[in-house]
Design a protein around this motif. Structure first.
Motif, mmCIF file in Angstrom:
data_model
loop_
_atom_site.group_PDB
_atom_site.id
_atom_site.type_symbol
_atom_site.label_atom_id
_atom_site.label_comp_id
_atom_site.label_asym_id
_atom_site.label_seq_id
_atom_site.Cartn_x
_atom_site.Cartn_y
_atom_site.Cartn_z
ATOM 1 N N ASN A 1 -9.802 3.842 -6.042
ATOM 2 C CA ASN A 1 -10.219 4.402 -4.761
ATOM 3 C C ASN A 1 -11.577 5.055 -4.922
ATOM 4 O O ASN A 1 -11.771 5.914 -5.767
ATOM 5 C CB ASN A 1 -9.196 5.440 -4.305
ATOM 6 C CG ASN A 1 -9.416 5.810 -2.855
ATOM 7 O OD1 ASN A 1 -10.538 6.014 -2.439
ATOM 8 N ND2 ASN A 1 -8.334 5.892 -2.115
ATOM 9 N N PHE B 1 -11.806 0.539 -2.779
ATOM 10 C CA PHE B 1 -13.117 -0.075 -2.667
ATOM 11 C C PHE B 1 -13.438 -0.750 -3.998
ATOM 12 O O PHE B 1 -13.546 -0.087 -5.024
ATOM 13 C CB PHE B 1 -14.196 0.963 -2.351
ATOM 14 C CG PHE B 1 -14.175 1.459 -0.944
ATOM 15 C CD1 PHE B 1 -13.119 2.231 -0.477
ATOM 16 C CD2 PHE B 1 -15.204 1.168 -0.075
ATOM 17 C CE1 PHE B 1 -13.092 2.697 0.820
ATOM 18 C CE2 PHE B 1 -15.199 1.640 1.226
ATOM 19 C CZ PHE B 1 -14.135 2.403 1.678
ATOM 20 N N PRO C 1 -14.210 -2.073 1.914
ATOM 21 C CA PRO C 1 -12.936 -1.969 1.179
ATOM 22 C C PRO C 1 -12.343 -3.328 0.840
ATOM 23 O O PRO C 1 -12.588 -4.332 1.511
ATOM 24 C CB PRO C 1 -12.025 -1.216 2.160
ATOM 25 C CG PRO C 1 -12.929 -0.545 3.111
ATOM 26 C CD PRO C 1 -14.124 -1.425 3.232
#
Length: 314
Positions: free
Chosen positions: A7, A170, A190
């Protein structure tokens, strides 16, 4: 693979972009943008000062104009740090949380501006269609409640956007297409499913910009119907003239916004500088032109400006 799809909120930053295809003209563009920022900040600050000092401007219409000027200052200060850093100092890296914060404020002020323009159209509707009830309908308390409602609505609509992004992994190149952070730009990056982000973004666009523009149009249909009922041509023109500043403010806000949407949707093969230019127009032009338009069209503001600039009692 699990470590690769981390993340982004934990460590990574985004890379902003300036105008790399402009060769050596970045500093000229930076100087132009700095001039636009200066005009916007100085113009809106002057509007706020004049309305505060001029007793004759302590009316609902100018309270809404004050709110519009504060909002335009917010738009300018939201984009100023990263735009000038990218163009002047080539400082293109921005932390994830800072990018989300900038995205929040840019969209918050955009939604707020739309609400303010709707409130101003309501003000014009009451002033022209129900002039005898104007002072009893648009009291100071009513104006304050409208302002608080606009700000609350904008906050509630934009508040979920950063959290909807933070939940996503991402793993692509974190390269943005502008020198500032926008939600449509961020949801391209993402690896996870962005359906919820896209649907929520579409929902708030329709429920805010869509409904606001419809109600603004409806108010002017009613205003036009009332104006056409006036027998005197001179009085009709005089009445419509009180709406010119607001109509210009509406056009310079919605036309660039619609143009940006059209370019993004139908101009995917257009040169990159077209996308960048349209986005800059959308964010830079309204805060710069609003104080100019109202200074030109409002006699009291124009007179006070002359007095300040020339030092003469007019």
């Amino acid at each position: 693979m699990g470590s690769f799809r981390t993340n982004i909120s934990s460590s990574t930053s985004f890379t902003l972009t300036g105008f790399p295809e402009m060769g050596g003209l970045e500093h000229c563009l930076a100087a132009l943008l700095l001039l636009l920022y200066s005009i916007s900040i100085l113009g809106n600050t002057l509007i706020l000062f004049i309305i505060k000092e001029e007793q004759s401007l302590h009316q609902p219409m100018y309270y809404f104009l004050s709110l519009l000027s504060v909002n335009d200052l917010g738009v300018s200060f939201s984009t100023l740090p990263t735009v000038l850093a990218a163009l002047c100092f080539h400082a293109l890296e921005t932390p994830f949380d800072a990018c989300l914060s900038q995205m929040f404020f840019i969209h918050f002020f955009s939604w707020t501006e739309s609400g303010i323009l709707l409130a101003m159209s309501y003000d014009r509707y009451i002033a022209i269609c129900n002039p005898l009830r104007y002072s009893t309908v648009l009291t100071d308390a009513c104006v304050a409640h409208i302002g608080i409602s606009i700000i609350t609505r904008s906050f509630c609509m934009v508040f979920p956007l950063p959290f909807l992004l933070k939940r996503l992994p991402f793993c692509k190149a974190n390269m943005l297409t502008h020198a500032y952070c926008l939600h449509p730009d961020l949801i391209r990056l993402p690896c996870g499913d962005t359906t919820l982000n896209s649907m929520y973004g579409l929902f708030i666009v329709i429920s805010a910009f869509g409904l606001d523009s419809v109600f603004i149009l409806l108010s002017y249909v009613l205003i036009l119907r009332s104006v056409l009922a006036i027998a005197s041509r001179e009085e009709r023109l005089k009445t419509l003239n009180t709406c010119v500043s607001h109509i210009c403010a509406v056009l310079i806000f919605y036309v660039p916004m619609v143009s940006v949407s059209m370019v993004h949707r139908f101009g995917k093969h257009a040169p990159e500088y077209v996308h960048k230019f349209m986005s800059l127009v959308y964010l830079f032009v309204p805060p710069m032109l609003n104080p100019i338009i109202y200074s030109i069209k409002t006699k009291e503001i124009r007179r006070r400006l002359r007095k300040m600039l020339l030092g003469a009692k007019l």
